[in-house]
Design a protein around this motif. Structure first.
Motif, PDB file in Angstrom:
ATOM      1  N   PHE A  19       0.808  -1.224   0.000  1.00 36.28           N
ATOM      2  CA  PHE A  19       0.000   0.000   0.000  1.00 36.28           C
ATOM      3  C   PHE A  19       0.846   1.282   0.000  1.00 36.28           C
ATOM      4  O   PHE A  19       0.593   2.194  -0.798  1.00 36.28           O
ATOM      5  CB  PHE A  19      -0.943   0.014   1.205  1.00 36.28           C
ATOM      6  N   ASP A  20       1.824   1.391   0.868  1.00 39.08           N
ATOM      7  CA  ASP A  20       2.581   2.643   0.985  1.00 39.08           C
ATOM      8  C   ASP A  20       3.329   2.993  -0.297  1.00 39.08           C
ATOM      9  O   ASP A  20       3.238   4.119  -0.811  1.00 39.08           O
ATOM     10  CB  ASP A  20       3.559   2.571   2.164  1.00 39.08           C
ATOM     11  N   ASP A  21       4.088   2.021  -0.832  1.00 37.55           N
ATOM     12  CA  ASP A  21       4.820   2.269  -2.079  1.00 37.55           C
ATOM     13  C   ASP A  21       3.861   2.573  -3.223  1.00 37.55           C
ATOM     14  O   ASP A  21       4.103   3.477  -4.049  1.00 37.55           O
ATOM     15  CB  ASP A  21       5.677   1.047  -2.447  1.00 37.55           C
ATOM     16  N   TRP A  22       2.781   1.806  -3.285  1.00 41.19           N
ATOM     17  CA  TRP A  22       1.804   1.946  -4.360  1.00 41.19           C
ATOM     18  C   TRP A  22       1.121   3.313  -4.298  1.00 41.19           C
ATOM     19  O   TRP A  22       0.996   4.001  -5.314  1.00 41.19           O
ATOM     20  CB  TRP A  22       0.782   0.812  -4.228  1.00 41.19           C
ATOM     21  N   SER A  23       0.668   3.720  -3.117  1.00 41.68           N
ATOM     22  CA  SER A  23      -0.008   5.012  -2.991  1.00 41.68           C
ATOM     23  C   SER A  23       0.946   6.170  -3.279  1.00 41.68           C
ATOM     24  O   SER A  23       0.559   7.175  -3.884  1.00 41.68           O
ATOM     25  CB  SER A  23      -0.636   5.167  -1.607  1.00 41.68           C
ATOM     26  N   ASN A  24       2.217   6.028  -2.887  1.00 42.76           N
ATOM     27  CA  ASN A  24       3.200   7.080  -3.180  1.00 42.76           C
ATOM     28  C   ASN A  24       3.396   7.248  -4.684  1.00 42.76           C
ATOM     29  O   ASN A  24       3.493   8.377  -5.191  1.00 42.76           O
ATOM     30  CB  ASN A  24       4.531   6.775  -2.505  1.00 42.76           C
ATOM     31  N   LEU A  25       3.467   6.145  -5.409  1.00 42.03           N
ATOM     32  CA  LEU A  25       3.607   6.214  -6.859  1.00 42.03           C
ATOM     33  C   LEU A  25       2.350   6.814  -7.479  1.00 42.03           C
ATOM     34  O   LEU A  25       2.432   7.684  -8.360  1.00 42.03           O
ATOM     35  CB  LEU A  25       3.864   4.816  -7.440  1.00 42.03           C
ATOM     36  N   PHE A  26       1.191   6.397  -7.011  1.00 41.96           N
ATOM     37  CA  PHE A  26      -0.073   6.911  -7.547  1.00 41.96           C
ATOM     38  C   PHE A  26      -0.178   8.418  -7.338  1.00 41.96           C
ATOM     39  O   PHE A  26      -0.539   9.164  -8.263  1.00 41.96           O
ATOM     40  CB  PHE A  26      -1.243   6.196  -6.870  1.00 41.96           C
ATOM     41  N   GLU A  27       0.155   8.878  -6.144  1.00 46.25           N
ATOM     42  CA  GLU A  27       0.039  10.308  -5.842  1.00 46.25           C
ATOM     43  C   GLU A  27       1.048  11.151  -6.620  1.00 46.25           C
ATOM     44  O   GLU A  27       0.838  12.349  -6.838  1.00 46.25           O
ATOM     45  CB  GLU A  27       0.231  10.545  -4.337  1.00 46.25           C
ATOM     46  N   SER A  28       2.143  10.543  -7.056  1.00 52.01           N
ATOM     47  CA  SER A  28       3.182  11.306  -7.752  1.00 52.01           C
ATOM     48  C   SER A  28       2.888  11.502  -9.235  1.00 52.01           C
ATOM     49  O   SER A  28       3.554  12.304  -9.895  1.00 52.01           O
ATOM     50  CB  SER A  28       4.544  10.602  -7.603  1.00 52.01           C
ATOM     51  N   GLN A  29       1.900  10.792  -9.779  1.00 49.55           N
ATOM     52  CA  GLN A  29       1.612  10.886 -11.206  1.00 49.55           C
ATOM     53  C   GLN A  29       0.645  12.032 -11.494  1.00 49.55           C
ATOM     54  O   GLN A  29      -0.143  12.446 -10.637  1.00 49.55           O
ATOM     55  CB  GLN A  29       1.038   9.565 -11.722  1.00 49.55           C
ATOM     56  N   ARG A  30       0.699  12.548 -12.716  1.00 50.55           N
ATOM     57  CA  ARG A  30      -0.072  13.744 -13.066  1.00 50.55           C
ATOM     58  C   ARG A  30      -1.574  13.476 -13.045  1.00 50.55           C
ATOM     59  O   ARG A  30      -2.327  14.205 -12.418  1.00 50.55           O
ATOM     60  CB  ARG A  30       0.356  14.264 -14.447  1.00 50.55           C
TER      61      ARG A  30
END
Length: 327
Positions: A19-30
């Motif tokens: 969850f943490d890695d995945w949500s960080n990647l999701f939030e970083s995308q445009r």
């Protein structure tokens, strides 16, 4: 060339680990597609009646950094009489996509997708339905012809712009109808538009929207959210869990304290998505949904408005049209 590492997470335990890695990647995308988010999968996993091991998140790391998350469920399908093991994305009529770093080149993207061949999950086909022309998977167009895109439908959307430009681009009759709608509302009585977060458990706005949608033709035909308990449960869970931007909002038009129109809004980067609309048919002459779209267009000039479907009733706005495909 850096080595890519594939880690496959399964079920609720796997979702919690990723969850943490995945949500960080999701939030970083445009502007990623919501079904590629951990929030979406958390809601879907609590709704779908499937074996825990059928839920997969294929996470690809480069130098220890997550660069791709490819969520999929394992299902069996038959094509021309042949049984196939398929990795598919449950999108509930929305767009689906893989979550890939914006910095990935087509060559690196193909390497990411090829890592799925190295997973322990035995599969024959990866199927992603309702992929838009702005999807991250569109960068696979040149990937050795291994991914097939089949046009499925189209979507309509309004680009970010000043409300004056948005209205000027719409038809003259539509502008007249909006003015007529406001005049009728003023003559009928006190009216207001309220947009509130759907996140709170004690928020009645979501129930009001579901009731309103169920009161019309969708309720009579059994296609409303209320008529499909799994979809209602999914949307409730998504409303509580979705954390990107302003999350999920409910926008209601009320006259004399009665809701006559509603929109579900999902704020997502530079776009506000409108997955569901509802209105009281007895007040159809007030054009409540168009009045709500005008409100959103006026309040959020900096955001594109994506209707997530062909929405023929949006034609008076003269929206942009884009193809949606199955991959």
């Amino acid at each position: 060339m850096s080595q890519l590492e594939l880690v496959v997470y399964r079920g609720r335990t796997g979702l919690d680990e990723a969850f943490d890695d995945w949500s960080n990647l999701f939030e970083s995308q445009r502007s990623p597609s919501p079904p590629s988010s951990p929030y979406w999968w958390d809601a879907a996993l609590g709704t779908e009646e499937r074996r825990e091991d059928d839920w997969n998140v294929f996470c690809v790391y480069k130098d220890g950094i997550l660069i791709a998350a490819i969520p999929a469920i394992s299902i069996q399908r038959k094509f021309f009489g042949i049984h196939a093991r398929v990795l598919s994305v449950p999108c509930y009529g929305w767009y689906s996509d893989a979550l890939l770093s914006d910095n990935l080149s087509p060559d690196a993207l193909w390497r990411v997708l090829r890592t799925l061949d190295d997973s322990e999950s035995r599969w024959d086909l990866y199927h992603c339905s309702n992929v838009t022309d702005t999807s991250l998977l569109r960068r696979t167009d040149g990937c050795n012809g291994r991914l097939l895109k089949v046009p499925n439908q189209y979507r309509v959307w309004l680009p970010a712009d000043k409300i004056e430009s948005r209205l000027r681009f719409s038809s003259k009759q539509h502008r007249n109808n909006l003015r007529r709608s406001e005049r009728l509302l003023n003559e009928y009585g006190e009216w207001s538009i309220q947009c509130v977060h759907a996140r709170s458990k004690d928020n009645r706005a979501l129930d009001t929207f579901f009731d309103l949608e169920h009161s019309g033709w969708k309720g009579r035909e059994g296609t409303s959210i209320r008529a499909r308990p799994n979809q209602e449960n999914f949307l409730r869970r998504l409303a509580l869990g979705y954390r990107r931007g302003n999350g999920m909002n409910v926008c209601l038009l009320r006259v004399r304290d009665q809701a006559i129109g509603g929109l579900l809004l999902l704020f997502d980067g530079d776009t506000v998505r409108v997955p569901k609309v509802a209105y009281d048919e007895a007040f159809g002459r007030f054009s409540p949904v168009h009045k709500l779209i005008e409100h959103v267009a006026r309040k959020h000039e900096e955001l594109a408005i994506d209707m997530i479907s062909s929405a023929p009733w949006m034609r008076p706005w003269r929206p942009r049209i884009s193809v949606v495909s199955n991959v």
